[in-house]
Design a protein around this motif. Structure first.
Motif, PDB file in Angstrom:
ATOM      1  N   GLU A  51      -5.909  -7.209   1.117  1.00 24.71           N
ATOM      2  CA  GLU A  51      -6.817  -6.070   1.231  1.00 24.71           C
ATOM      3  C   GLU A  51      -5.964  -4.820   1.291  1.00 24.71           C
ATOM      4  O   GLU A  51      -5.010  -4.759   2.067  1.00 24.71           O
ATOM      5  CB  GLU A  51      -7.661  -6.187   2.492  1.00 24.71           C
ATOM      6  CG  GLU A  51      -8.569  -4.993   2.698  1.00 24.71           C
ATOM      7  CD  GLU A  51      -9.321  -5.045   4.016  1.00 24.71           C
ATOM      8  OE1 GLU A  51     -10.386  -4.432   4.091  1.00 24.71           O
ATOM      9  OE2 GLU A  51      -8.825  -5.669   4.977  1.00 24.71           O
ATOM     10  N   ALA A  71     -12.052 -12.859  -5.191  1.00 27.17           N
ATOM     11  CA  ALA A  71     -12.703 -12.013  -4.182  1.00 27.17           C
ATOM     12  C   ALA A  71     -13.756 -11.141  -4.863  1.00 27.17           C
ATOM     13  O   ALA A  71     -13.638  -9.918  -4.905  1.00 27.17           O
ATOM     14  CB  ALA A  71     -11.654 -11.159  -3.473  1.00 27.17           C
ATOM     15  N   ASP A  74     -15.303  -7.967  -2.884  1.00 27.94           N
ATOM     16  CA  ASP A  74     -14.412  -7.160  -2.042  1.00 27.94           C
ATOM     17  C   ASP A  74     -13.713  -6.107  -2.898  1.00 27.94           C
ATOM     18  O   ASP A  74     -12.765  -6.409  -3.616  1.00 27.94           O
ATOM     19  CB  ASP A  74     -13.383  -8.061  -1.346  1.00 27.94           C
ATOM     20  CG  ASP A  74     -12.610  -7.332  -0.271  1.00 27.94           C
ATOM     21  OD1 ASP A  74     -12.524  -6.076  -0.328  1.00 27.94           O
ATOM     22  OD2 ASP A  74     -12.081  -8.003   0.623  1.00 27.94           O
ATOM     23  N   ASN A  76     -11.787  -3.819  -2.008  1.00 22.09           N
ATOM     24  CA  ASN A  76     -10.442  -3.497  -1.532  1.00 22.09           C
ATOM     25  C   ASN A  76      -9.442  -4.610  -1.832  1.00 22.09           C
ATOM     26  O   ASN A  76      -8.269  -4.484  -1.503  1.00 22.09           O
ATOM     27  CB  ASN A  76     -10.439  -3.200  -0.032  1.00 22.09           C
ATOM     28  CG  ASN A  76     -11.158  -1.917   0.286  1.00 22.09           C
ATOM     29  OD1 ASN A  76     -11.125  -0.975  -0.478  1.00 22.09           O
ATOM     30  ND2 ASN A  76     -11.832  -1.889   1.416  1.00 22.09           N
ATOM     31  N   ALA A  77      -9.894  -5.705  -2.419  1.00 22.00           N
ATOM     32  CA  ALA A  77      -9.000  -6.823  -2.730  1.00 22.00           C
ATOM     33  C   ALA A  77      -8.113  -6.450  -3.909  1.00 22.00           C
ATOM     34  O   ALA A  77      -8.567  -5.857  -4.892  1.00 22.00           O
ATOM     35  CB  ALA A  77      -9.797  -8.078  -3.056  1.00 22.00           C
ATOM     36  N   ARG A  92      -3.294  -5.660   4.290  1.00 24.35           N
ATOM     37  CA  ARG A  92      -3.626  -6.748   5.214  1.00 24.35           C
ATOM     38  C   ARG A  92      -3.859  -8.016   4.414  1.00 24.35           C
ATOM     39  O   ARG A  92      -4.349  -7.954   3.285  1.00 24.35           O
ATOM     40  CB  ARG A  92      -4.903  -6.441   5.971  1.00 24.35           C
ATOM     41  CG  ARG A  92      -4.841  -5.275   6.911  1.00 24.35           C
ATOM     42  CD  ARG A  92      -6.187  -5.094   7.622  1.00 24.35           C
ATOM     43  NE  ARG A  92      -6.125  -4.064   8.631  1.00 24.35           N
ATOM     44  CZ  ARG A  92      -6.413  -2.789   8.429  1.00 24.35           C
ATOM     45  NH1 ARG A  92      -6.812  -2.397   7.239  1.00 24.35           N
ATOM     46  NH2 ARG A  92      -6.322  -1.911   9.403  1.00 24.35           N
ATOM     47  N   LEU A  94      -5.889 -11.057   3.231  1.00 24.05           N
ATOM     48  CA  LEU A  94      -7.333 -11.147   3.015  1.00 24.05           C
ATOM     49  C   LEU A  94      -7.843 -12.424   3.653  1.00 24.05           C
ATOM     50  O   LEU A  94      -7.381 -13.512   3.329  1.00 24.05           O
ATOM     51  CB  LEU A  94      -7.632 -11.138   1.501  1.00 24.05           C
ATOM     52  CG  LEU A  94      -9.055 -10.823   1.113  1.00 24.05           C
ATOM     53  CD1 LEU A  94      -9.470  -9.441   1.601  1.00 24.05           C
ATOM     54  CD2 LEU A  94      -9.194 -10.868  -0.386  1.00 24.05           C
TER      55      LEU A  94
END
Length: 96
Positions: A51, A71, A74, A76-77, A92, A94
């Motif tokens: 992420e 993903a 998502d 932000n993936a 971060r 995931l």
């Protein structure tokens, strides 16, 4: 405007790193200490799915196809090996 970008890894013990913009993140994270796992480093295995919080260019078609599979809901993936670092970022793992 600075050509340096700080990459931080919240929720990990890994210290932030500073890279020149457009450098390859996977080349600067060591296997032993990396908060991100890398496999193929070409964007086809999905090992480095993370992420990302921050402004980065949109994924290229090949990466987007992998993200749609791994993903799909998502936004932000990203695949860490494919990120074009253009600003300060938080990365971060995931959660699966």
């Amino acid at each position: 405007m600075s050509n340096l970008c700080t990459i931080s890894f919240p929720e990990s013990d890994f210290a932030p790193i500073t890279l020149e913009c457009h450098q390859n993140l996977s080349e600067h994270l060591t296997i032993q200490n990396s908060p991100v796992l890398f496999g193929c480093r070409t964007g086809i295995c999905g090992t480095c799915l993370v992420e990302v919080i921050g402004e980065i260019p949109a994924p290229k078609l090949d990466e987007q196809e992998m993200l749609d599979t791994l993903a799909p809901n998502d936004s932000n993936a990203r695949l860490a090996c494919q990120i074009d670092i253009t600003s300060d970022l938080e990365i971060r793992g995931l959660n699966e």
